[in-house]
Design an enzyme around this catalytic site. Sequence first.
Site, mmCIF file in Angstrom:
data_model
loop_
_atom_site.group_PDB
_atom_site.id
_atom_site.type_symbol
_atom_site.label_atom_id
_atom_site.label_comp_id
_atom_site.label_asym_id
_atom_site.label_seq_id
_atom_site.Cartn_x
_atom_site.Cartn_y
_atom_site.Cartn_z
ATOM 1 N N SER A 204 -1.214 3.747 0.082
ATOM 2 C CA SER A 204 -0.447 3.431 1.298
ATOM 3 C C SER A 204 0.206 4.676 1.899
ATOM 4 O O SER A 204 0.991 5.367 1.232
ATOM 5 C CB SER A 204 0.638 2.404 0.932
HETATM 6 N N1 LIG Z 1 6.864 0.218 8.423
HETATM 7 C C1 LIG Z 1 6.665 0.042 7.005
HETATM 8 C C2 LIG Z 1 5.213 -0.290 6.748
HETATM 9 C C3 LIG Z 1 4.996 -0.706 5.322
HETATM 10 C C4 LIG Z 1 3.634 -1.339 5.129
HETATM 11 O O1 LIG Z 1 3.092 -1.984 6.026
HETATM 12 N N2 LIG Z 1 3.066 -1.168 3.944
HETATM 13 C C5 LIG Z 1 1.772 -1.759 3.691
HETATM 14 C C6 LIG Z 1 0.892 -0.785 2.965
HETATM 15 S S1 LIG Z 1 0.475 0.552 4.004
HETATM 16 C C7 LIG Z 1 1.959 -2.997 2.836
HETATM 17 O O2 LIG Z 1 2.814 -3.037 1.979
HETATM 18 N N3 LIG Z 1 1.144 -4.014 3.102
HETATM 19 C C8 LIG Z 1 1.163 -5.235 2.374
HETATM 20 C C9 LIG Z 1 2.045 -6.264 2.974
HETATM 21 O O3 LIG Z 1 2.830 -5.944 3.921
HETATM 22 O O4 LIG Z 1 1.963 -7.402 2.536
HETATM 23 C C10 LIG Z 1 7.057 1.317 6.262
HETATM 24 O O5 LIG Z 1 6.971 2.406 6.850
HETATM 25 O O6 LIG Z 1 7.476 1.228 5.106
#
Ligand SMILES: N[C@@H](CCC(=O)N[C@@H](CS)C(=O)NCC(=O)O)C(=O)O
Length: 214
Positions: free
Chosen positions: A11
């Site tokens: 990520s």
């Molecule tokens: N704006 C957030 C984005 C976090 C995000 O979307 N993370 C993704 C991985 S890149 C995630 O955890 N996806 C799984 C989910 O949200 O269920 C940040 O910068 O922390």
Amino acid sequence: MSIKLYHFIVSGPSRGALLAARTLQVPIQIVEVNTFKKENYKESYLKMNPQHCVPTLDDNGFILWESRAIACYLADKYGKDDQFYPKDLQKRALVNQRLHFDGTSLNVKMRAMCAPILFSGATDIPKPLKDDFNITLEFLEIFLSSTKWLAGDNPTVADTASYATLSSILAVGWDISSFSNIQRWVKQCASLPGAEENDEGARAYGEAVKSKLK
Ligand SMILES: N[C@@H](CCC(=O)N[C@@H](CS)C(=O)NCC(=O)O)C(=O)O
């Protein structure tokens, strides 16, 4: 007493928070949360972060998510000086502008291209999205025409966040040969503490996307 980062190396946002911690030399205990295996939906994780995203910070019981908020918090609390996240109002405002540019443009547009490939069966990137991303890179190129780093003479939270984003799309094979300032900056970022670890995750991201492209 420990500072934990719930982290998934693939990520970009998670790598951005970790890269900030590494640059600040904050000792961090990494707890892997593999979102590809849906580990972020475990009850214990949802209890801590109902938004179920990575990264999440646990600083001795203080829970925080949003990678850029984590980076700023770590810099404010653990920074040995105020270079990485300046205290001066106007210097900080400029860093925030670049940081929000990553959070609301660069990263969002990269996700718009790659998330459908990773998660929804798309096998190519539509041309309008590619063009739009290149327009965003043109802005980044302009920012870097007057300063060595994104917001001045030294790296800040804006650089670590943006590098985590850009390294992911570079690993997919994005061509930045027409952006000489970005090329210079990418080389600088590659020498930040923690950059190698970031790049390993970016490569994994790149491979995951490329394996699904036509
Ligand atoms: N704006 C957030 C984005 C976090 C995000 O979307 N993370 C993704 C991985 S890149 C995630 O955890 N996806 C799984 C989910 O949200 O269920 C940040 O910068 O922390």
